[in-house]
Structures are given as C-alpha cells and as structure tokens.
Design an enzyme around this catalytic site. Structure first.
Site, short mmCIF file in Angstrom:
data_model
loop_
_atom_site.label_atom_id
_atom_site.label_comp_id
_atom_site.label_asym_id
_atom_site.label_seq_id
_atom_site.Cartn_x
_atom_site.Cartn_y
_atom_site.Cartn_z
N ARG A 149 -14.39 -9.75 -14.46
CA ARG A 149 -14.56 -11.18 -14.71
C ARG A 149 -15.78 -11.64 -13.94
O ARG A 149 -16.20 -11.02 -12.96
CB ARG A 149 -13.33 -11.96 -14.22
CG ARG A 149 -12.02 -11.57 -14.87
CD ARG A 149 -10.88 -12.39 -14.27
NE ARG A 149 -9.59 -12.10 -14.89
CZ ARG A 149 -8.71 -11.21 -14.44
NH1 ARG A 149 -8.99 -10.51 -13.33
NH2 ARG A 149 -7.57 -11.01 -15.06
N LYS A 173 -7.47 -12.53 -10.19
CA LYS A 173 -6.74 -13.79 -10.13
C LYS A 173 -5.67 -13.72 -9.05
O LYS A 173 -5.00 -12.71 -8.89
CB LYS A 173 -6.09 -14.08 -11.49
CG LYS A 173 -7.10 -14.42 -12.58
CD LYS A 173 -6.42 -14.76 -13.88
CE LYS A 173 -7.44 -15.17 -14.94
NZ LYS A 173 -6.78 -15.50 -16.23
N HIS A 249 -17.16 -13.33 -20.27
CA HIS A 249 -15.88 -12.76 -20.67
C HIS A 249 -16.01 -11.94 -21.96
O HIS A 249 -15.18 -11.06 -22.22
CB HIS A 249 -14.83 -13.86 -20.85
CG HIS A 249 -13.53 -13.55 -20.19
ND1 HIS A 249 -13.40 -13.38 -18.82
CD2 HIS A 249 -12.29 -13.36 -20.70
CE1 HIS A 249 -12.14 -13.11 -18.53
NE2 HIS A 249 -11.44 -13.08 -19.65
N ARG A 252 -16.39 -8.47 -21.05
CA ARG A 252 -15.10 -7.91 -20.63
C ARG A 252 -14.25 -7.55 -21.86
O ARG A 252 -13.65 -6.48 -21.93
CB ARG A 252 -14.38 -8.92 -19.74
CG ARG A 252 -12.98 -8.52 -19.26
CD ARG A 252 -12.53 -9.57 -18.25
NE ARG A 252 -11.08 -9.60 -18.07
CZ ARG A 252 -10.42 -8.90 -17.17
NH1 ARG A 252 -11.07 -8.05 -16.38
NH2 ARG A 252 -9.11 -9.04 -17.03
N HIS A 275 -4.39 -6.89 -15.61
CA HIS A 275 -3.41 -7.74 -16.29
C HIS A 275 -2.01 -7.38 -15.80
O HIS A 275 -1.58 -6.23 -15.90
CB HIS A 275 -3.47 -7.53 -17.81
CG HIS A 275 -4.69 -8.14 -18.45
ND1 HIS A 275 -5.06 -9.45 -18.23
CD2 HIS A 275 -5.60 -7.62 -19.30
CE1 HIS A 275 -6.15 -9.71 -18.93
NE2 HIS A 275 -6.51 -8.63 -19.58
N TYR A 284 -5.91 -6.85 -27.96
CA TYR A 284 -6.84 -5.73 -28.07
C TYR A 284 -6.28 -4.64 -28.97
O TYR A 284 -7.02 -3.98 -29.69
CB TYR A 284 -7.14 -5.15 -26.68
CG TYR A 284 -7.86 -6.13 -25.78
CD1 TYR A 284 -9.12 -6.60 -26.12
CD2 TYR A 284 -7.28 -6.58 -24.61
CE1 TYR A 284 -9.77 -7.51 -25.31
CE2 TYR A 284 -7.94 -7.49 -23.79
CZ TYR A 284 -9.19 -7.94 -24.15
OH TYR A 284 -9.83 -8.84 -23.34
#
Length: 305
Positions: A149, A173, A249, A252, A275, A284
C-alpha cells in the site's frame, strides 16, 4: 403533498442538525426524496397512511427502468427507507413500508488492474541517474513487485530491508507487522536507490530528525517522503500509458492479479498482502476465473462450434 413536503423539510433539518449531514448531502437527499414524492403523487398517493410496500417497490422498478445504475437505485431506496423511518419515529405513520423492499445487490466492483505489458511499458519509462529518478523507479517497482500500500511504502524503514533473506518488514493497517518477499526487478531497483540515490537525498537534510534518518524513501529535502508524493508519482506514471487516474492501489491490485494468473497460492497471497480475511481476496479469484474463461474460449476447439 403539502403534508409530505412539510415532513420532508423536517427530515432534512433532522439530518443536518441531529445527524450532522453536510449541506451537500442534505441537498442530495432532498433531490432523491422529491423524486419519490413526485412518483407517489403520480400514483395518486397523498397521505402517509396510504403508502404501502407496493408503492415503494413500484418506485424502485421505475428507477431501474430509467436505466439508472445499481448504485443510484440503492442510494435512492436507502433515502426512502430513512425518510419513512423518520416518519415512524415522529408518530406521523405507524409502519415503514420500505423496510420489506429489497435493495438491489451492489454489483461486485472489480479492482482496476494493469496488464503485464502496461506495467512493463510504464516502468521502462522511469529511467535516469538523478537521486529522485532512482527513488521513483524503486517506489514503483516496490509498489508493484511487493504489493505494498502507499502508506506501507511511505512507512518503510531502513531496518525493515533485509536483502540477505529477501524480505521487507512493513506495517499495514492497524500497525500490524508482516514480512513481504522482495526479489527480481524490485530488489534491483531498491538496491540501486539505496546505494546511489538515498545518500544524496539524505545530505539535503539540514537537521534530520530520527524519523527521517530511519526512512527508506526520502523527499528532496532529505525528509521522509509523504503519501501525497506517492499518489502524484502514480498519476505521473499512469500518463505514460494513457491511464490518467492511476492510483497506487492499482499497482497492488495488478500485483495480486498477476500473481494469481502465475499460479500463486491464494493463502500465500493473503499473507503477502496482509489481508486478515480470506473473503477480501475473492474479487481477485473472480478476476482469475475471468482470465481462465478467456483462455478457454480462445483455446478450446469446440468453443465456437
């Protein structure tokens, strides 16, 4: 209609004062609900007590038939639900007829991705020997080559780079730490920047702070590069290939999609991307299935028969 419109004014005041809605948001609600009230008027419905589920469902159907996007239909029906909920709360009606009306399911929004050829063309355009040239090439290679990110790229520190073992230590995050592999073109670009570009940028810092000394990517004043600079660089890179709204992004997303097409295991990809929930990666897998469908259509001997 007078009663409806009075209640609408009260509802908009409620949104602004009690819910803290901005004037722009309140105006959007007004437009949506005025359209709804006009529809009811056309149906001969002028009293709160006479509005039923069929009226709301017919309004939703009319929006779909207008050719409005699913997102727009969802927003307008949500506004109608909120309006009727307010009427119930104020004692102006007993039930919310919109509660049992299904809101159209939001279509899965596939992330924008670049083709492998577009990525190559874009990165090949970023050459140069100036410290900033080496930095920009390294940033783009790392964003795409490691799936970082923008915030992770900005927050990357020198002690998080381990070329011997081939990984970067990044904080995603929630400041959650993870290990990301680095190899190939991304590793080469980052090595060159750290050897030839970063030292020159670091010298420009008049009185460097500890945070600046720790940072991998530096700005022209020798301080830690900011997120806005990453966004600006992505837009600049996108213009090379005619993608004028390119976002960091997107690189990414492209990394994830190309990894799957190349045969990467989904759980390994989950760990690399950071994630927590596997369901986040389902978009995806959808992209990958689309790719497989295209390959099948192209290659199967009976597909066109």
């Amino acid at each position: 209609m007078f009663e409806f419109e009075n209640a609408l004014d009260e509802y908009l005041s409620h949104l602004r004062i009690e819910r803290g809605a901005s004037p722009r948001t309140a105006e959007a609600y007004r437009r949506d609900l005025e359209g709804y009230l006009a529809f009811l008027d056309g149906e001969g419905v002028t009293d709160f007590a006479d509005v039923n589920r069929d009226n709301v469902a017919a309004f939703e159907k009319s929006l779909v038939e207008e050719g409005l996007s699913t997102a727009t239909v969802r927003r307008r029906i949500a506004a109608v639900r909120g309006y009727h909920r307010f009427l119930v709360r104020e004692g102006l009606t007993e039930a919310n007829p919109a509660d049992s009306v299904d809101i159209p399911k939001a279509a899965d929004r596939l992330p924008d991705v670049l083709s492998i050829e577009e990525v190559g063309e874009m990165l090949d355009a970023f050459v140069g020997e100036r410290p900033s040239d080496l930095r920009d090439r390294a940033i783009l290679e790392v964003l795409y080559g490691c799936g970082l990110r923008a915030s992770e790229c900005v927050g990357l520190n020198m002690d998080g780079v381990n070329f011997d073992d081939g990984f970067l230590r990044v904080f995603g995050k929630g400041a959650k730490e993870r290990i990301v592999p680095i190899a190939g073109a991304a590793e080469r670009a980052l090595r060159q920047y750290l050897a030839e570009g970063r030292p020159a940028l670091a010298l420009k810092a008049a009185s460097p702070r500890a945070d600046d000394l720790a940072a991998v990517f530096l700005n022209q004043r020798g301080g830690r590069l900011g997120r806005q600079s990453i966004f600006n660089l992505a837009r600049k890179a996108g213009r090379v290939i005619g993608r004028f709204d390119l976002h960091p992004h997107t690189l990414r997303h492209s990394f994830a999609t190309h990894m799957l097409k190349g045969g990467a295991d989904l759980r390994v990809l989950q760990e690399i991307l950071g994630h927590a929930d596997m369901s986040t990666l389902q978009v995806y897998t959808h992209l990958d299935r689309t790719h497989l469908h295209e390959e099948y259509a192209h290659a199967h001997p009976r597909d066109t028969m």
